[in-house]
Design an enzyme around this catalytic site. Structure first.
Site, PDB file in Angstrom:
ATOM      1  N   ASN A   9      70.843  62.003   9.617  1.00  0.00           N
ATOM      2  CA  ASN A   9      72.003  61.739   8.759  1.00  0.00           C
ATOM      3  C   ASN A   9      71.982  60.237   8.450  1.00  0.00           C
ATOM      4  OD1 ASN A   9      74.468  61.314   7.580  1.00  0.00           O
ATOM      5  ND2 ASN A   9      75.684  61.856   9.397  1.00  0.00           N
ATOM      6  N   LYS A  11      73.931  58.608   6.596  1.00  0.00           N
ATOM      7  CA  LYS A  11      75.268  58.047   6.320  1.00  0.00           C
ATOM      8  C   LYS A  11      75.193  57.149   5.078  1.00  0.00           C
ATOM      9  CE  LYS A  11      76.275  58.638  11.161  1.00  0.00           C
ATOM     10  NZ  LYS A  11      76.999  58.229  12.345  1.00  0.00           N
ATOM     11  N   HIS A  95      81.813  66.244   9.362  1.00  0.00           N
ATOM     12  CA  HIS A  95      81.379  65.146  10.227  1.00  0.00           C
ATOM     13  C   HIS A  95      82.618  64.377  10.699  1.00  0.00           C
ATOM     14  CE1 HIS A  95      79.556  61.458  11.642  1.00  0.00           C
ATOM     15  NE2 HIS A  95      78.424  62.125  11.734  1.00  0.00           N
ATOM     16  N   GLU A  97      83.215  61.350  10.942  1.00  0.00           N
ATOM     17  CA  GLU A  97      83.604  60.215  10.084  1.00  0.00           C
ATOM     18  C   GLU A  97      84.405  60.701   8.878  1.00  0.00           C
ATOM     19  OE1 GLU A  97      79.639  58.627   9.790  1.00  0.00           O
ATOM     20  OE2 GLU A  97      79.747  58.079  11.902  1.00  0.00           O
ATOM     21  N   GLU A 167      78.869  66.743  18.189  1.00  0.00           N
ATOM     22  CA  GLU A 167      78.784  65.284  18.152  1.00  0.00           C
ATOM     23  C   GLU A 167      80.039  64.692  18.790  1.00  0.00           C
ATOM     24  OE1 GLU A 167      75.847  63.993  14.835  1.00  0.00           O
ATOM     25  OE2 GLU A 167      77.871  63.964  14.060  1.00  0.00           O
ATOM     26  N   GLY A 173      77.126  56.204  17.344  1.00  0.00           N
ATOM     27  CA  GLY A 173      76.946  54.799  16.989  1.00  0.00           C
ATOM     28  C   GLY A 173      77.336  53.831  18.088  1.00  0.00           C
ATOM     29  N   SER A 213      74.046  58.919  19.294  1.00  0.00           N
ATOM     30  CA  SER A 213      73.110  57.971  19.919  1.00  0.00           C
ATOM     31  C   SER A 213      71.810  58.630  20.413  1.00  0.00           C
ATOM     32  CB  SER A 213      73.792  57.187  21.042  1.00  0.00           C
ATOM     33  OG  SER A 213      74.861  56.413  20.516  1.00  0.00           O
TER      34      SER A 213
HETATM   35  P1  13P Z   1      74.201  57.897  15.765  1.00  0.00           P
HETATM   36  O1  13P Z   1      72.888  58.598  16.066  1.00  0.00           O
HETATM   37  O2  13P Z   1      74.007  56.645  14.977  1.00  0.00           O
HETATM   38  O3  13P Z   1      75.025  57.725  16.991  1.00  0.00           O
HETATM   39  O4  13P Z   1      75.024  58.877  14.791  1.00  0.00           O
HETATM   40  C1  13P Z   1      75.161  60.216  15.128  1.00  0.00           C
HETATM   41  C2  13P Z   1      75.747  60.948  13.973  1.00  0.00           C
HETATM   42  O5  13P Z   1      76.906  60.766  13.658  1.00  0.00           O
HETATM   43  C3  13P Z   1      74.882  61.856  13.218  1.00  0.00           C
HETATM   44  O6  13P Z   1      75.602  62.622  12.312  1.00  0.00           O
END
Ligand code: 13P
Length: 251
Positions: A9, A11, A95, A97, A167, A173, A213
């Site tokens: 992803n 983002k 997601h 976010e 997740e 992150g 992560s």
């Molecule tokens: P990270 O791997 O940067 O922690 O992000 C995970 C994520 O949100 C994937 O959709």
């Protein structure tokens, strides 16, 4: 045996020249991989570029979200038929976010999941608890609700499939990965809830990915867990070398 899935992803990252460089390097690097699904989910504007650049490689392309109506006066939105018409095969839905910053709810997640399936796009439904919810021992309650409401009224046809991504918000992150034990415990719960919503057969076939992560140095151990069928990778998917290493996890 469920076929493993490694999905990246991106983002809101990458500019066009980085995208084309990435595609030519990564496409060559993983051209021999056969036993797992590889998916990249870039921002909308690079979908078509990546589909063309990675044609003939084992990589499939997914969007990071989509609207639930097929067309109409919805300025700025992108629909399922549009995505399907350019060759998009997957879409991330719900997601954290989107839930945190853009008002996504379990009800809107539900509409998007149904719209994706109606348009022959495989939804990757994201669920996961916040740190506060984990500390209040609400993890299972949150996961149960997100799955039950997100999948409400869904009847999967034999040709349809969904992917679920666990997740934990506190691991995204932050560099804090859930331990393989914690992840496995929630994945098992997810499988049980899926079984009660969609039946044992569908639940046994649904791939459940871990995200938060994921890095080259923790993927191998995560993938050894019984109910972890793959990974949804954020930051570490932005570098083609580290994403290749994750794709080539060792069992
Ligand atoms: P990270 O791997 O940067 O922690 O992000 C995970 C994520 O949100 C994937 O959709």
């Amino acid at each position: 045996m469920r076929r493993p899935v490694i999905a990246g992803n991106w983002k809101m990252h990458m500019e066009l020249d980085e995208v084309t460089n990435y595609a030519s390097r990564f496409g060559k690097a993983i051209s021999d991989v056969k036993d797992r699904d590889i998916i990249i989910c870039p921002p909308f504007i690079y979908l078509r570029t990546l589909i063309e650049a990675l044609q003939g490689t084992p990589v499939s392309i997914g969007a990071q979200m989509m609207y639930w109506e097929d067309k109409g006066a919805y300025t700025g939105e992108i629909s399922g038929p549009m995505l399907r018409s350019i060759g998009v095969e997957y879409v991330i839905i719900g997601h954290s976010e989107r839930r945190q910053f853009f008002g996504e709810t379990d009800a809107t997640v539900n509409r998007r999941v149904k719209a994706a399936l109606r348009n022959h796009i495989n939804p990757i439904l994201c669920v996961g608890e916040t740190l506060k919810q984990r500390e209040a021992s609400e993890t299972f309650e949150v996961i149960d609700r997100q799955l039950t409401q997100g999948l409400e009224g869904l009847e999967l046809k034999p040709t349809e499939s969904i992917i679920v991504a666990y997740e934990p918000v506190w691991a995204i992150g932050t560099g804090k990965t859930a331990t393989p034990g914690i992840a496995q415990e929630v994945h098992e719960r997810i499988r049980n809830v899926l079984s009660s919503i969609l039946g044992a057969k569908a639940s046994g076939e649904i791939r459940v990915l871990y995200g938060g992560s994921v890095k080259p140095d923790n993927i191998d151990e995560l993938m050894r867990q019984k109910d972890i069928d793959g990974a949804l990778v954020g930051g570490a998917s932005l570098d083609p070398d580290s994403f290749e290493r994750i794709v080539r996890y060792k069992e």
